[in-house]
Every structure is written in C-alpha cells, then in structure tokens.
Design an enzyme around this catalytic site. Sequence first.
Site, short mmCIF file in Angstrom:
data_model
loop_
_atom_site.label_atom_id
_atom_site.label_comp_id
_atom_site.label_asym_id
_atom_site.label_seq_id
_atom_site.Cartn_x
_atom_site.Cartn_y
_atom_site.Cartn_z
N CYS A 108 -4.74 2.89 5.84
CA CYS A 108 -5.47 4.13 6.10
C CYS A 108 -4.50 5.31 6.10
O CYS A 108 -3.53 5.31 6.85
CB CYS A 108 -6.20 4.07 7.44
N GLY A 131 -12.56 1.26 -6.09
CA GLY A 131 -12.18 2.61 -6.49
C GLY A 131 -13.13 3.22 -7.49
O GLY A 131 -13.03 2.97 -8.69
#
Lengths: 268, 318
Positions: free
Chosen positions: B135, B248
């Site tokens: 993250c 993605g």
Amino acid sequence: MKYLEDAVVVSNREIRPGIWSMWLRSPQICAATLPGQFVHVKVDASLTPLLRRPLSIGRVHGDQLELVWRVVGTGTDMLTDVRPGVTLNLLGPLGQPFTREVNASHRVLVGGGLGLPPLVYLYEWFREHDLPVTLHLGVSGRADIPLAEDDPLLNEIEITAENGEGFRKGLVTEPVLEQLQALETDGSLGSTALYSCGPWGLVNALQRTIPHSQLKLAEVSLEQQMGCGVGVCQGCAVIVEGGDTPYQLVCSDGPVFPLAAVHPPGVA
Amino acid sequence: MTATASPDLSVILGSLSLHNPLLAASGCFGYGTEYDDVADRDNLGGFITKSISLAPWKGNDPPRLTEVSPGLLNSIGLANMGVEKFANEVAPQIVTGKSKAIVSVACKVMEEYEEVVALLEDVEGIAGYELNISCPNVKEGGMAFCLNPNITEELVARVRKRTNRWITTKLTPNMTSVSQGALASEAGGADAVSLINTLVGMAVDWKSRRPKLATITGGYSGPPIKPVALAKVWEVWNAVKIPIIGIGGITNWKDVVEFMIVGASAVQIGTALYADPNLPGQIAADLREYMRNEGVGSLSELTGSLKTDRGAMVGVPA
C-alpha cells in the site's frame, strides 16, 4: 434496498444558465427512496467519466424523480446531452435520509444554491403530510436559483439573494435567524427542526449563528467526491464528531449528519 | 444446453480452486456484503476483502479520492474495522456461497500480520489470505514490506508457519524489479502472487496550486495502468513458478484474456467495480462466448501463452 435501475429520461432542460433539471422514470428507486437520499448516475457507457456521479434526489412524483445539477466538469456536461427516451443507469437510493420529524411544531429548511433540490423533496414530503414547513433559499442572484422561472415553487419559498434582484437582499441566515427568534419568543424553539444543505460557507454560518443546540433537531446534508457510493471505497470521508473514528462516509453514514458535528475538509 | 454451450471457466491456483478467474480486488469490494442488494457475489470466482489490520484504522485525512479520468487517485489509508470486529461480525456472512472469500491483511509490523492471521484461523470458510505489502498510502508498514525482498521473504515465511491456508502476496509496481518481490514471496512459501497494486501518483489544482489529495500523493488505478500491469505480470511470469493473479485496469473480457496470455492464472477487477458492480457477471458471460468462438477448451491454456519471436526481453534475475 438498493437498486441498479435503467431509468428512462423523460425530460432534460437548462433551467438557468449552467443549471439543468432532468426527470427520469425510475419506478424501483422512486418506490424505495426518502428525502435526503441520492442516486449514483452512470453518465455514459464508456470509460469517460470513469466513476458515477452522485446527485441528490430532488422531487419524486409517482414513478419519476428529478435530478438538478450545475455543469462543473466533464460528467455534468455530458449529462446535458442526454435526450428524452435514453436510459441512464442509476444506483440507488443511497445514503441515510433526513430525519422526518413529524412531532416538531415547526420545520425550517435552509438551502444554499444547488443545495436546494433535496430540501425541495423534503419540503414536498412535509406538505403532503400536512405538516407546517418553511423553505428558505440563499443565492447570489436570480441566475443561481435551481428552479425554473415557471416553477410554482418559486412563489412559495423564501428567497434571499446577495444581489437583491427583487428578492430579499442579504444572506439567507438573516431571515432564518429572524424566524428562529420569533419561534423562541412564542416558546416553540425547542420543538423546531432545522434541515440544511449547501456550500460549506452556509454550513459554517449556520453553525455559528443559529442556536442549534436549543432546537429539537438540526441536520445538514453534505457532498463530497465519491467513488463507489455504498461505503466500499471509503473515499468520501468527512470529519464528523461523535463516531467510532474521526471520519464518517458521506455516501453511507451520511449524506445527512447532525449540523453541529460536521467539520469542513482539512479542519479538524 | 450442451456441455459446449456453457464452457467451464474454472481455474486452479495451487491449492485454491475458483469457479471462474475473476476476483474482486481488495478495497473495491468492501468487506464482501456491501453490494449484495445489486450484484450477485457468486458471479465472482472469489473476492479479496478490504485490508484488515490488528486494531481498527481510521484512514487518512480527506480529501481521499479524485478522478483523473479515466483513472482514479486515492489515499484512503487502509481504513478498516480491525480484525476482532471483522472476525466476529462480518466474516461469518462472507464465507457462504461459491465465491471464495480471501482476506487481505495489512499491518505495521510483522508480528501483527502473524497475529491477525492467527485470529482469522478460527473463522471457518476463509479460503486464504492476501498479504498486502504494497500500500503506498500508509506511513508505517505498507509498501516498505515489499521494497525489501529479505523482509518480504521473512514475513511470508512467518505467516506460512501460522496457517495451512492459501497465501498470496500483493506486490507493488513502485520498485525497480517486481520479480524480486515475487521470488521472495515464493521462497517464503507463498502459494501465489498478486500484482500490481496502485502506482504512486499525484494530482494538482493548477489554479489554487494545492494537491487534490490531503496526503499530496496517492495510488493511481484504473484503465490507464493496464499496460504497466501487463508488463509486470509478464516479468514475474518469467521469474517464478507459482501462479500469478493479474491486477490493473481490467474493464472487460479482453483485458482478462490479455492478462492470462502474459502469465496470469486469474485476475482481480478493481476500480471498474465502482462504476459497475455487476461487471464480473458480464465478463464471465463474455468469456464463455469467447471460449466458444475461439475453441478454447480451458482458460488455463491461455496462461503464459504469449507468442514471441525473441523470448523475454525483460530483466529476469538469474
């Protein structure tokens, strides 16, 4: 219950320069919604814009609902090209509605500019239930009124314009304060409910100037950039006192919050 | 309906079997129940929950999100309810149905990852864990675990000792060689790797000269990152033997097929779910159509089937 509904556009017109009103036939959402809730609108089937656009549900008449918006970017501009007969995919009704205070002696609604539409829905709800209600609107001038010139509501509500232009000249907080003072004089302030929606300037002014802690209820509906609209992405956080964390989500905890508890972004 | 009229979309990722290769990406499907009114969870092969930490996290200051069309920039900061509440109140609701519940775990230190997984071991029906070590939006932990392969390997090995369940690591594209992180995950005992997490990005208001996110930079996702993700999956396909989950910018069935061709065994759908929570059902139907039309018997035959004349051109560690 939330729905993903393909709503048929019934009408779409520019009611003031840059301000649009669209009516859509959306039976499932109309049957489920309450004043203060919103829909998340898929503007176009393409990837632009990528995200849906959250819009307050304005008036609900039968199986049709009204959306009112100002053109501020690509998504809201694309909505102006939508023609009657086309379908738009709506996700809704979303969010927590206003507390529909039926036991109050008075209901004072305060809208600032494009904050008006959800309050019009609430106003009509109270009227349908024969409950006393006053709707105040504050604008810069006539061009900012999110009602068409031929809208009957224009003559029913209390409009205050900074430029005057035939309306009471000044800030909307002034007639609101006068009304609350009158209610205090006759001893009914504590049984009065106040509902508001508008820019942070209005929210802050209401927090500063009106005796909200003495009211039976004081609520505000907020807006914020949103991703999902249902509490998944946690993107629309605002600072609200009284929760488990410093933040609450406009989409699912709100958009309606206690007036006294909210803080503008970036001001803890 | 004949058997050929309804092709089998199932895929196998080591010890994890999915009825289709479509997973919801962490952070884009909440804790698993939020979309129940409007989308059938079983249209997904599985879903990755919002990242769970040991204690509740409040997340970052607003504004946390801005559209950079057709992409999205966020700085949520892993806001979540913490493992105790999740395990007691939420987890029992998400382990029903044929869509596999995979819990994302994100913590500040290694011991907390071990502790969270140990607590979740008591919840029956959880199919596995995705260790979020990538993250970009938290100050402690987060991406730092992924940037150092030694730490990645140690973390995975420590969690591996706590569970027999399936483990994947979620890797960042924000490092020189994502395959280093994949190799470290494999060495530590991961069953799969998930990639990519968001790219570090930024948006500025030219008029006010202020950043559009309170944290200044955030994580960029959505359709524009797909080419980056494809390149990273291809790189990792040439580096590791464990299955890869491609992530993605996926918005349609062709994107899924492309990710599988460059090496993915399954995929995660992320940002696009915000616009259409029913997208997985549509993609699953389109994939069946594709298999019929192209005569593809099993989706697994796609994995790594990229046709090249010159072999891998990417730097693969020896």
